[in-house]
Design a protein around this motif. Structure first.
Motif, PDB file in Angstrom:
ATOM      1  N   ARG A 136       0.868  -1.177   0.000  1.00  0.00           N
ATOM      2  CA  ARG A 136       0.000   0.000   0.000  1.00  0.00           C
ATOM      3  C   ARG A 136       0.907   1.230   0.000  1.00  0.00           C
ATOM      4  O   ARG A 136       1.860   1.314   0.789  1.00  0.00           O
ATOM      5  N   LYS A 137       0.612   2.173  -0.900  1.00  0.00           N
ATOM      6  CA  LYS A 137       1.502   3.321  -1.041  1.00  0.00           C
ATOM      7  C   LYS A 137       0.775   4.614  -0.718  1.00  0.00           C
ATOM      8  O   LYS A 137      -0.262   4.903  -1.314  1.00  0.00           O
ATOM      9  N   LEU A 138       1.315   5.369   0.210  1.00  0.00           N
ATOM     10  CA  LEU A 138       0.747   6.666   0.570  1.00  0.00           C
ATOM     11  C   LEU A 138       1.839   7.719   0.460  1.00  0.00           C
ATOM     12  O   LEU A 138       2.957   7.504   0.938  1.00  0.00           O
ATOM     13  N   LEU A 139       1.517   8.828  -0.190  1.00  0.00           N
ATOM     14  CA  LEU A 139       2.508   9.891  -0.348  1.00  0.00           C
ATOM     15  C   LEU A 139       1.888  11.182   0.168  1.00  0.00           C
ATOM     16  O   LEU A 139       0.768  11.539  -0.228  1.00  0.00           O
ATOM     17  N   TYR A 140       2.572  11.829   1.091  1.00  0.00           N
ATOM     18  CA  TYR A 140       2.003  13.045   1.697  1.00  0.00           C
ATOM     19  C   TYR A 140       2.697  14.285   1.156  1.00  0.00           C
ATOM     20  O   TYR A 140       3.931  14.328   1.043  1.00  0.00           O
ATOM     21  N   THR A 141       1.890  15.305   0.840  1.00  0.00           N
ATOM     22  CA  THR A 141       2.485  16.604   0.528  1.00  0.00           C
ATOM     23  C   THR A 141       1.540  17.727   0.971  1.00  0.00           C
ATOM     24  O   THR A 141       0.440  17.478   1.450  1.00  0.00           O
ATOM     25  N   PHE A 168       2.823  -7.425  10.369  1.00  0.00           N
ATOM     26  CA  PHE A 168       2.609  -6.198   9.578  1.00  0.00           C
ATOM     27  C   PHE A 168       3.842  -5.300   9.696  1.00  0.00           C
ATOM     28  O   PHE A 168       4.345  -5.066  10.785  1.00  0.00           O
ATOM     29  N   ARG A 169       4.312  -4.834   8.543  1.00  0.00           N
ATOM     30  CA  ARG A 169       5.515  -3.980   8.569  1.00  0.00           C
ATOM     31  C   ARG A 169       5.311  -2.762   7.676  1.00  0.00           C
ATOM     32  O   ARG A 169       4.698  -2.856   6.606  1.00  0.00           O
ATOM     33  N   ALA A 170       5.828  -1.630   8.116  1.00  0.00           N
ATOM     34  CA  ALA A 170       5.699  -0.403   7.324  1.00  0.00           C
ATOM     35  C   ALA A 170       7.055   0.286   7.213  1.00  0.00           C
ATOM     36  O   ALA A 170       7.924   0.125   8.076  1.00  0.00           O
ATOM     37  N   ILE A 205       4.055   1.528   2.562  1.00  0.00           N
ATOM     38  CA  ILE A 205       5.140   2.524   2.499  1.00  0.00           C
ATOM     39  C   ILE A 205       4.482   3.904   2.530  1.00  0.00           C
ATOM     40  O   ILE A 205       3.498   4.152   1.822  1.00  0.00           O
ATOM     41  N   VAL A 206       5.000   4.758   3.396  1.00  0.00           N
ATOM     42  CA  VAL A 206       4.508   6.135   3.480  1.00  0.00           C
ATOM     43  C   VAL A 206       5.672   7.030   3.063  1.00  0.00           C
ATOM     44  O   VAL A 206       6.751   6.960   3.655  1.00  0.00           O
ATOM     45  N   VAL A 207       5.455   7.830   2.021  1.00  0.00           N
ATOM     46  CA  VAL A 207       6.530   8.707   1.548  1.00  0.00           C
ATOM     47  C   VAL A 207       6.222  10.140   1.981  1.00  0.00           C
ATOM     48  O   VAL A 207       5.163  10.687   1.654  1.00  0.00           O
TER      49      VAL A 207
END
Ligand SMILES: Nc1ncnc2c1ncn2[C@@H]1O[C@H](COP(=O)(O)OP(=O)(O)OP(=O)(O)O)[C@@H](O)[C@H]1O
Ligand SMILES: [Mg+2]
Length: 424
Positions: A24-29, A59-61, A158-160
């Motif tokens: 799961r991919k999350l990108l914050y701006t 569960f790993r992030a 992954i949280v970018v």
């Protein structure tokens, strides 16, 4: 090494062709200083804590900083983070991506060729070295590194943490923008190479690229950039916008929402951070500020709907360290899973019509007078006041004529019609 897909992966991810575990991919701006790094780290920390408390013990992030002005280490309360992921809490890794570390490995030959070209023009080596960094190279390398780490580390999430909006948009649109530019370059260069390189080398007074440079450029173009583009536009990738309840931050978030949509990047939640908590808002001193915040939040909520708006209160203290971040995430997401898809919206789609095809592209917050739409062969050229995009169309639509472009309910609809007498 990829972890083999567990039964949980199969159940969660459905049909057989998607058995491979996906990340799961999350990108914050958002605007500078609004709380992007805090929200990114809080999302990852709370996602891990929540999943593990609910029995998903493996569960790993990964939380990855893609902002050159890294502050993820500070927010996590660590002295240093490096370009290799390290565990900062059970199940939670963190990394600060350094594009230059991987630049040489991925762009070595192309870069070497450009340096030789510039040196031939009499440019000093050190200057040539800097100049030869192709526009977009750092952005692409950063994304490649994030994708590589996400897959190799077998993470569930992954949280970018991206840089402020302008740089983040350069990062997120780089696969598209560089692909368009590089395709033209490659076409041009192929034309030169067709003169037969060894012969031309004697005739032409500039260094010509070795075959390996073409191979590398083509690999980058056709495999890496397309791969990155789909990585960012897959249904489990979302960009999340953070704003404070102030007009300027909100306006920047809405512009970013448009720009992301233009490039097919989906947003599943908008976060308003540092909202005055009800107790403070009742203090006479804060009455006016609280009223202004409430009005701004109403404007933002209406503008982004159906994308939900989540609120995070202004804390008494800075949010630093795993414990504080986990609590911040829990409060922000409430009953929602922080890594869930919080809003499903259709992306770009093509619909067959009696006379040809209709293109649907979500494009929120754009006034009709602010959008130009032109068709050129198999591309739609779209231009808003801040950005332009060459949107590739299915090949068979190349000969169709653009007959109508309409903006309605935050969506662009473009009608393309078969020319009379033309064959498909
Ligand atoms: N809800 C909040 N309550 C209290 N303090 C907060 C809150 N959100 C963020 N902060 C604090 O505000 C400061 C800036 O936050 P952060 O570094 O997350 O912003 P940013 O958007 O990533 O900034 P930059 O654009 O510089 O990267 C930090 O000191 C952080 O602890
Ligand atoms: Mg930051």
């Amino acid at each position: 090494m990829r972890r083999p897909g567990s039964l949980r992966d199969v159940e969660r991810r459905g049909p057989p062709d998607r058995y491979l575990p996906r990340v799961r991919k999350l990108l914050y701006t958002g605007k500078g200083g609004v709380g992007k790094t805090t929200t990114s780290a809080a999302t990852a920390a709370w996602a891990v804590a929540r999943a593990r408390a609910n029995g998903h013990k493996d569960f790993r992030a990964l939380v990855a900083s893609a902002d050159a002005a890294h502050s993820l280490g500070d927010v996590l309360g660590r002295d240093r983070l490096g370009p290799v992921p390290v565990e900062v809490a059970p199940g939670l890794d963190a990394v600060e991506i350094d594009p230059r570390v991987e630049l040489e490995r991925r762009w070595g030959r192309i870069h070497g060729y450009l340096v030789s070209l510039l040196r031939h023009q009499g440019i000093e080596e050190m200057v040539a070295d800097e100049l030869a960094l192709l526009p977009g190279a750092e952005e692409i390398t950063t994304l490649l590194a994030a994708r590589g780490m996400a897959n190799e580390g077998a993470y569930d999430l992954i949280v970018v943490d991206c840089a402020p909006t302008g740089s983040a948009l350069r990062l997120l649109t780089a696969p598209d923008v560089v692909r368009s530019a590089a395709r033209w370059l490659l076409r041009l260069q192929r034309g030169v190479a067709a003169i037969a390189t060894p012969l031309a080398r004697n005739l032409v007074a500039i260094p010509l690229p070795e075959a390996a440079v073409f191979r590398e450029a083509e690999h980058l173009l056709y495999s890496e950039l397309d791969g990155l583009r789909s990585w960012l536009t897959e249904s489990d990738a979302h960009v999340r916008l953070v704003a404070t309840p102030e007009r300027i931050a909100v306006e920047e978030a809405l512009r970013a929402h448009t720009d992301l949509a233009l490039f097919g990047l989906a947003c599943d939640v908008v976060i308003a951070n540092r909202v005055l908590p009800p107790d403070a808002a009742r203090e006479p001193f804060f009455h006016d500020a609280a009223r202004r915040q409430a009005e701004t939040l109403d404007v933002l909520r209406d503008a982004v709907a159906p994308v939900p708006l989540l609120l995070a209160a202004l804390g008494e203290d800075e949010v630093i360290g795993i414990e504080a971040l986990t609590a911040h995430g829990a409060e922000l997401f409430g009953v929602e899973r922080p890594d869930a898809i919080l809003c499903h919206q259709p992306g770009l789609r093509f619909e067959a019509t009696a006379r040809g095809a209709r293109v649907h592209l979500p494009l929120p917050h754009v006034a009709p007078g602010d959008l130009d739409v032109v068709k050129l062969d198999a591309e739609l050229l779209l231009r808003t006041p801040t950005r332009r995009r060459a949107l590739p169309l299915p090949r068979h639509l190349a000969s169709y004529e653009l007959t109508r472009a309409l903006l309605r309910d935050g969506e662009l609809r473009v009608d393309l019609e078969r020319q009379p007498g033309a064959t498909r």
